[in-house]
Write a protein that holds these residues in place. Structure first.
Motif, mmCIF file in Angstrom:
data_model
loop_
_atom_site.group_PDB
_atom_site.id
_atom_site.type_symbol
_atom_site.label_atom_id
_atom_site.label_comp_id
_atom_site.label_asym_id
_atom_site.label_seq_id
_atom_site.Cartn_x
_atom_site.Cartn_y
_atom_site.Cartn_z
ATOM 1 N N CYS A 293 -36.897 35.996 -19.470
ATOM 2 C CA CYS A 293 -37.293 37.132 -18.626
ATOM 3 C C CYS A 293 -38.296 36.663 -17.577
ATOM 4 O O CYS A 293 -39.451 37.081 -17.548
ATOM 5 C CB CYS A 293 -37.882 38.243 -19.495
ATOM 6 N N LYS A 294 -37.833 35.780 -16.707
ATOM 7 C CA LYS A 294 -38.701 35.137 -15.726
ATOM 8 C C LYS A 294 -39.137 36.114 -14.632
ATOM 9 O O LYS A 294 -38.485 37.124 -14.386
ATOM 10 C CB LYS A 294 -37.975 33.937 -15.114
ATOM 11 N N LYS B 100 -29.261 44.546 -14.180
ATOM 12 C CA LYS B 100 -29.276 43.286 -14.906
ATOM 13 C C LYS B 100 -28.813 42.155 -13.987
ATOM 14 O O LYS B 100 -27.908 42.325 -13.173
ATOM 15 C CB LYS B 100 -28.349 43.360 -16.130
ATOM 16 N N THR B 101 -29.457 40.999 -14.109
ATOM 17 C CA THR B 101 -29.104 39.853 -13.274
ATOM 18 C C THR B 101 -27.805 39.233 -13.783
ATOM 19 O O THR B 101 -27.713 38.874 -14.960
ATOM 20 C CB THR B 101 -30.218 38.790 -13.320
ATOM 21 N N PRO C 210 -24.905 33.475 -12.763
ATOM 22 C CA PRO C 210 -24.512 32.790 -11.521
ATOM 23 C C PRO C 210 -23.151 32.130 -11.615
ATOM 24 O O PRO C 210 -22.405 32.076 -10.633
ATOM 25 C CB PRO C 210 -25.618 31.744 -11.333
ATOM 26 N N ARG D 130 -41.140 45.508 -18.341
ATOM 27 C CA ARG D 130 -39.724 45.487 -17.947
ATOM 28 C C ARG D 130 -38.827 46.116 -19.009
ATOM 29 O O ARG D 130 -37.948 46.910 -18.707
ATOM 30 C CB ARG D 130 -39.275 44.044 -17.710
ATOM 31 N N ARG E 120 -39.450 35.964 -11.147
ATOM 32 C CA ARG E 120 -38.676 36.197 -9.928
ATOM 33 C C ARG E 120 -37.237 36.613 -10.197
ATOM 34 O O ARG E 120 -36.695 37.473 -9.521
ATOM 35 C CB ARG E 120 -38.694 34.943 -9.058
ATOM 36 N N LYS E 121 -36.643 35.994 -11.208
ATOM 37 C CA LYS E 121 -35.238 36.280 -11.477
ATOM 38 C C LYS E 121 -34.962 36.173 -12.976
ATOM 39 O O LYS E 121 -34.692 35.102 -13.492
ATOM 40 C CB LYS E 121 -34.337 35.313 -10.710
ATOM 41 N N PRO E 122 -35.018 37.300 -13.674
ATOM 42 C CA PRO E 122 -34.742 37.261 -15.113
ATOM 43 C C PRO E 122 -33.319 36.805 -15.389
ATOM 44 O O PRO E 122 -32.391 37.180 -14.679
ATOM 45 C CB PRO E 122 -34.959 38.716 -15.554
ATOM 46 N N GLU E 123 -33.170 35.970 -16.399
ATOM 47 C CA GLU E 123 -31.846 35.433 -16.727
ATOM 48 C C GLU E 123 -31.192 36.324 -17.786
ATOM 49 O O GLU E 123 -31.010 35.945 -18.947
ATOM 50 C CB GLU E 123 -31.992 33.984 -17.201
ATOM 51 N N CYS E 124 -30.797 37.506 -17.336
ATOM 52 C CA CYS E 124 -30.268 38.526 -18.244
ATOM 53 C C CYS E 124 -28.986 38.091 -18.948
ATOM 54 O O CYS E 124 -28.672 38.591 -20.033
ATOM 55 C CB CYS E 124 -30.007 39.818 -17.473
#
Length: 242
Positions: free
Chosen positions: A206-207, A227-228, A231, A166, A209-213
């Motif tokens: 850097c998970k 980049k995510t 939330p 990634r 399903r959904k990296p916590e950028c």
């Protein structure tokens, strides 16, 4: 007569370009080191032997699950000799909550026997010797060499494989390619901790399903797009209008 043109060959897939030079790799590991100053394995162990067993048991299992099982196991069997006295059925009773527990129980007994018969009851300190043990592959050997004996090895698991691809740090199609890339890309001063920094970053930031950028220490160096978003920030904007 004009000779018909031969059909063109499909374009071969090119490997991702290498985007990390020494300066950028140094900056990446410096940021990860600042984020986690004292990285170490999350598997519980009391000596090199129990580390070998714990890592072997961790295949297709979580560290948390392995630790729950080995807490009682290592309390009664923390040496190859004690493990053999416990026997395969005894080991199996302790690790039934772990995936593939039957085969793993066999391997634990087999590797314990080999340690006694071939290595005098001591865990060897070379990869070539470690991979001779039943249930011990290159990844397990690298973890043991790094954690138990302080050698600058890098064990590529699913987290490290993902982070390396990634970010662009060490792209590869399989764990061996990624390991070779990391060996080339990682500055010497960071090689001892590289395995832990990358695996912990993959596990908690850097998970898959959904990296916590939004709280990533290396967001400015990573090539992953898009980049995510945080939330909380998205929620604050309210629902999208039609």
């Amino acid at each position: 007569m004009t000779k018909p043109k031969s059909p063109s060959k499909p374009a071969s897939k090119k490997r991702p370009p290498r985007v990390f030079g020494r300066e950028k790799a140094t900056a990446l590991f410096a940021a990860l080191a600042q984020d986690r100053p004292d990285p170490k394995t999350e598997l519980d162990f009391v000596n090199p032997y129990t580390l070998v067993v714990a890592v072997a048991l961790s295949a297709q299992a979580t560290d948390v699950g392995v630790n729950k099982a080995t807490a009682k196991l290592f309390a009664v069997a923390d040496t190859p000799e004690k493990m053999l006295q416990l026997g395969e059925e005894g080991v199996a009773e302790h690790i039934k909550t772990i995936g593939l527990w039957r085969n793993k129980a066999k391997n634990v007994i087999a590797l314990s026997k080999m340690l006694i018969e071939t290595f005098g009851g001591k865990v060897p300190e070379t990869r070539e010797e470690l991979v001779q043990l039943p249930g011990v592959g290159r990844k397990t050997a690298n973890v043991v060499l790094n954690e138990a004996f302080g050698q600058p090895t890098i064990a590529v698991d699913t987290h490290i494989f993902r982070v390396s691809n990634r970010t662009g740090l060490a792209p590869g199609r399989n764990p061996d390619e990624v390991e070779a890339g990391l060996e080339r890309a990682t500055p010497p001063e960071f090689k001892k901790g590289a395995h832990h920094w990358l695996i912990l970053h993959g596990r908690y930031v850097c998970k898959a399903r959904k990296p916590e950028c939004w709280h990533c220490a290396i967001i400015d160096l990573c090539r992953f797009k898009p980049k995510t978003p945080d939330p909380a920030s998205v929620s604050a904007l309210g629902p999208k209008s039609n």
